[in-house]
Design an enzyme around this catalytic site. Structure first.
Site, PDB file in Angstrom:
ATOM      1  N   ASP A 553       0.822  -1.217   0.000  1.00 18.58           N
ATOM      2  CA  ASP A 553       0.000   0.000   0.000  1.00 18.58           C
ATOM      3  C   ASP A 553       0.853   1.262   0.000  1.00 18.58           C
ATOM      4  O   ASP A 553       0.725   2.133  -0.867  1.00 18.58           O
ATOM      5  CB  ASP A 553      -0.910  -0.044   1.236  1.00 18.58           C
ATOM      6  CG  ASP A 553      -1.805   1.168   1.401  1.00 18.58           C
ATOM      7  OD1 ASP A 553      -1.316   2.307   1.332  1.00 18.58           O
ATOM      8  OD2 ASP A 553      -3.006   0.983   1.648  1.00 18.58           O
ATOM      9  N   ILE A 582      -4.989   2.339   0.433  1.00 16.21           N
ATOM     10  CA  ILE A 582      -5.019   1.795  -0.918  1.00 16.21           C
ATOM     11  C   ILE A 582      -5.261   0.295  -0.905  1.00 16.21           C
ATOM     12  O   ILE A 582      -5.930  -0.247  -1.790  1.00 16.21           O
ATOM     13  CB  ILE A 582      -3.712   2.148  -1.657  1.00 16.21           C
ATOM     14  CG1 ILE A 582      -3.670   3.651  -1.967  1.00 16.21           C
ATOM     15  CG2 ILE A 582      -3.569   1.350  -2.944  1.00 16.21           C
ATOM     16  CD1 ILE A 582      -2.403   4.113  -2.641  1.00 16.21           C
ATOM     17  N   ASP A 583      -4.742  -0.415   0.091  1.00 12.47           N
ATOM     18  CA  ASP A 583      -4.903  -1.870   0.154  1.00 12.47           C
ATOM     19  C   ASP A 583      -6.361  -2.293   0.025  1.00 12.47           C
ATOM     20  O   ASP A 583      -6.713  -3.127  -0.813  1.00 12.47           O
ATOM     21  CB  ASP A 583      -4.376  -2.392   1.499  1.00 12.47           C
ATOM     22  CG  ASP A 583      -2.936  -2.877   1.426  1.00 12.47           C
ATOM     23  OD1 ASP A 583      -2.526  -3.344   0.352  1.00 12.47           O
ATOM     24  OD2 ASP A 583      -2.236  -2.786   2.436  1.00 12.47           O
ATOM     25  N   VAL A 584      -7.196  -1.752   0.895  1.00 16.45           N
ATOM     26  CA  VAL A 584      -8.607  -2.158   0.916  1.00 16.45           C
ATOM     27  C   VAL A 584      -9.271  -1.803  -0.407  1.00 16.45           C
ATOM     28  O   VAL A 584     -10.022  -2.597  -0.980  1.00 16.45           O
ATOM     29  CB  VAL A 584      -9.338  -1.497   2.101  1.00 16.45           C
ATOM     30  CG1 VAL A 584     -10.821  -1.824   2.071  1.00 16.45           C
ATOM     31  CG2 VAL A 584      -8.726  -1.944   3.423  1.00 16.45           C
ATOM     32  N   GLY A 587      -8.560  -4.260  -3.124  1.00 18.32           N
ATOM     33  CA  GLY A 587      -9.404  -5.453  -3.011  1.00 18.32           C
ATOM     34  C   GLY A 587     -10.789  -5.208  -3.577  1.00 18.32           C
ATOM     35  O   GLY A 587     -11.359  -6.063  -4.284  1.00 18.32           O
TER      36      GLY A 587
END
Length: 821
Positions: A553, A582-584, A587
């Site tokens: 991220d 950004i990670d979520v 997904g």
């Protein structure tokens, strides 16, 4: 051009500003026919950013307040599959174009509403839902990051449109999943409140675990705890923060003065690769290295190379050695060396630099568009795509619609089905992901009814902070098996799992995908209908020089300009305030890509590879800035630590009883003249107006100003914190009847969690369908909890399973405890 995934779908896009048009752009970018309905004179948000969001769409001007405009809209709805709108609740109903009106003429229609707050929330539904109003009320601007808390800077402002980014990704995925279930459920009305989506997107900042062990806290968190416990001020200078930054999680200065960001903790091999690339092998040989899954009282040293963070005994000497090494080469040389070594790191860049970056352009993360108004433009590319979609990198500007031709399309007809199944009921998902972004896919699919089986290695390569602490949310609703995929027996079991799956998810580069044997050719040979959902750090629709570079991220933030934007410049880059920014989102974007793949499967009968990446999601959270052209205005959006707003009419102010956010971006000085207490400020020069408003607002409590601005497009909302929002929305799991459809915010205290501690998790209520069923996923299982059960299902005997476990081909646990202490 070959068939495009959504070429058979027609969308009516009534959206204004950001969230609605973003959903329309995502669908158009995968080939949908999108008709943008605009009022006479435009939306008021016209400009190059809105022109970018309108690419690939047809534009049609309709006055919906007239009988003719309404009748035309109804006729178009009869011939469409999807409607998107993001008005305040009740607006479309008053026009006679609400979900009931449109679905009365087309029962196959999927109608998506994107209000700021839930339409069922009596306190919040009618708030003017400007982007920053949503952010402020939810808690995005308070406690914005560990750096700012340690420096005593509170509140802060960020121009990143997180609510619209999260809401748009939820909106696009829910539309596509609802279309997949039309044969079962018929059409649907889906509401995605942007504030709810924002809280879900920031879930890891709201997660709370009873008696949370100190071993999982970073040096900055421990210092905050110490200062609060001892009554010391939070007043560190920026230069002093380096003492509390982990050596494998910070920015270093290179020989050319550019920052170089390293995020390489938590994965067993990554710190080693970093030190080897820097030529620090001697230092590496002297560092402690033992299982991260031991309880901390059993550690032979105060930290392990396999565990984040670095212990205090080695932190300074590691940082000093790495600082000296980075000064020997310019950033671009280090970037090439780290990429080749598979050591996660990147040079810091401004957004303007990213828009012209060689990798961004080569990979299709940034694309050229020949715009009739602005000329040659650089624009953000797709945030979700199929690897087989040749049209994903071909963008055209919006064009006028031919209403006569549009009305020649056939009326959508179908049986009056009104089922209530989960949109993905019966779909079997094989989850090969780890950390946050990848696992988010499976846990999101579980709420819509998918059956998810998680495969992890027998010997963990990632520390329990990432696997357990983050997994408590990201691994919900899954069965868990541990397999050694480097052994023949482990690969045999994997092949059996692939054969029974409909969808496979993985986070990794193309090289890692092929190493696992997940090429499209092999998957089609096993099952031609298989869909692989793949996300990585720097992937795009095409190959680029950094396509096989690893990243997390924060590295996507650094590469795309987010850290520069948040920190304010090359000397002060900061990771964005919140975990999983950004990670979520990545997904969620991968779920959008899957939705496109499911539609493509429906038409062609063939599976595909659905893609998303951290860098593409980095584009999405900067969508309103992610373009460039010759006459573009300067990249001077609000940035840095001291920023409290964007001009005097969109700003954080302090009332006599606390901070609030004031938003009057549309009315501005006209609003001042309507209120006697503010009218004398209407002629104040722009340079002095912010200070004048600050003085005036400080004279009265917030309730006074809220009452004044009621029933208008001006808003004054308290600056909440994410923790306050969480605590106010708590509902005990043991009490049952969890509300997923009424309140804007809902957080569940899982007070009977299998780890033996209660934990607070944001409820899965950002997507609220009228027909489709949403399921609260069950708790994350202890890793390996279902190994025997799954192997039995695959046909292995008890004796074979025991032999596999004894040989290390399979496993049933990583540690004695659910959460190592």
């Amino acid at each position: 051009m070959s068939h495009r995934p959504l070429a058979h779908i027609r969308v009516l896009d009534f959206g204004h500003y950001l969230a609605g048009p973003l959903v329309g752009m995502m669908l158009a970018d995968m080939g949908a026919e999108v008709i943008r309905i605009t009022p006479p004179g435009g939306t008021g948000f016209d400009g190059p950013a809105f022109d970018m969001l309108s690419r690939g769409k047809q534009t049609l001007e309709l006055d919906l307040k007239t009988t003719q405009g309404r009748e035309t809209a109804l006729a178009l709805a009869e011939r469409s599959d999807v409607v998107i709108e993001n008005f305040r609740p009740g607006v479309m109903q008053r026009l006679g174009l609400g979900p009931q009106d449109l679905r009365a003429v087309n029962n196959q229609l999927v109608y998506l509403s994107l209000p700021g707050f839930a339409s069922t929330d009596p306190d919040l539904a009618q708030l003017p839902a400007w982007e920053a109003v949503i952010a402020a009320y939810t808690g995005q601007f308070t406690d914005m990051g560990l750096n700012r808390r340690l420096m005593g800077i509170n509140p802060s402002f960020s121009p990143l449109a997180l609510a619209s980014a999260y809401g748009a990704s939820f909106g696009a995925m829910s539309v596509l999943f609802a279309l997949t279930a039309r044969d079962t459920n018929g059409g649907d009305h889906i509401e995605v409140p942007l504030a709810t989506a924002l809280l879900e997107g920031l879930v890891y900042n709201c997660e709370q675990i009873e008696d949370y062990p100190d071993r999982y806290k970073s040096p900055r968190e421990l210092e905050i705890d110490r200062r609060l416990a001892e009554g010391l001020p939070l007043n560190l200078a920026f230069a002093e923060l380096s003492e509390f930054l982990d050596p494998f999680y910070r920015t270093y200065t290179c020989a050319d003065g550019r920052g170089f960001y390293v995020v390489s903790g938590s994965v067993a091999s990554h710190p080693r690769r970093v030190l080897e690339t820097l030529g620090l092998q001697e230092l590496l040989a002297d560092l402690p290295d033992f299982s991260a899954y031991l309880d901390s009282p059993d550690w032979p040293a105060d930290w392990s190379l396999r565990n984040y963070p670095v212990g205090p005994a080695d932190r300074t000497r590691l940082s000093d050695a790495m600082k000296a090494a980075f000064l020997t080469k310019p950033a671009h040389e280090w970037e090439a060396l780290f990429g080749a070594a598979k050591a996660p790191a990147t040079a810091q860049r401004y957004t303007a630099e990213w828009l012209h970056d060689p990798h961004a352009l080569a990979s299709g993360l940034i694309l050229p568009v020949d715009d009739p108004v602005h000329g040659a433009m650089q624009q953000m590319g797709n945030v979700a795509w199929l690897s087989s979609d040749q049209g994903a990198t071909q963008k055209t500007p919006a064009r006028p619609a031919d209403l006569t031709q549009l009305l020649k399309a056939p009326v959508r007809e179908g049986a009056a089905t009104t089922g209530s199944a989960g949109w993905l009921d019966g779909l079997r998902v094989l989850d090969l992901t780890n950390v946050i972004a990848g696992p988010t896919i499976g846990s999101t699919l579980a709420r819509f009814g998918a059956q998810v089986t998680l495969v992890q290695p027998v010997e963990p390569s990632v520390d329990p902070w990432n696997t357990v602490v983050f997994g408590i949310h990201a691994q919900r609703g899954k069965d868990s098996i541990l397999l050694n995929l480097r052994s023949a027996a482990g690969q045999d079991a994997l092949a059996k799992l692939i054969a029974e799956a409909d969808i496979i998810t993985m986070n990794g580069t193309d090289a890692q995908r092929d190493q696992l044997g997940l090429t499209q050719e092999r998957l089609q040979a096993i099952n031609p209908r298989l869909i692989l959902v793949q996300l990585d750090a720097f992937g795009g629709p095409r190959r680029g020089p950094k396509s096989d570079h690893l990243g997390y991220d924060d590295l996507a933030q650094a590469a795309t300009g987010v850290m520069m934007r948040f920190g304010g410049g090359m000397d002060t880059p900061e990771e964005h305030a919140h975990f999983g920014t950004i990670d979520v989102l990545t997904g969620f974007c991968a779920c959008v890509a899957l939705g496109g793949a499911l539609q493509d499967l429906h038409i062609t009968g063939q599976g595909s590879i659905a893609r998303a990446s951290l860098a593409a999601a980095g584009n999405l959270i900067q969508a309103q800035f992610m373009y460039d052209h010759k006459s573009r205005a300067p990249f001077d959006e609000p940035s840095g630590r001291e920023v409290l707003g964007w001009g005097p009419f969109y700003h954080c102010y302090e009332a006599s009883d606390g901070w609030f956010f004031f938003a009057a971006p549309k009315e501005q000085r006209e609003m001042l003249t309507r209120h006697a207490e503010l009218a004398d400020l209407a002629d104040t020069p722009e340079a002095d107006l912010q200070a004048a408003l600050a003085d005036r607002f400080a004279t009265q409590p917030l309730q006074h100003w809220q009452t004044m601005f009621q029933r208008s497009s001006t808003a004054a909302v308290p600056l909440s914190s994410l923790h306050e929002t969480r605590d106010a929305a708590l509902q005990l799991e043991s009490e049952g009847d969890i509300d997923l459809s009424q309140a804007t915010f809902r957080v569940i205290r899982h007070d009977k969690h299998p780890m033996g501690r209660w934990c607070d998790l944001v409820a899965p209520n950002a997507v609220r369908p009228q027909q489709g069923r949403i399921t609260i996923p069950g708790p994350m299982p202890k890793y390996g909890a279902h190994t025997r059960e799954i192997l039995q299902r695959l046909g292995y005997s008890d004796t074979q399973i025991t032999e596999m476990i004894d040989r290390g081909d399979a496993g049933t646990s990583w540690s004695d405890r659910y959460l190592p202490i």
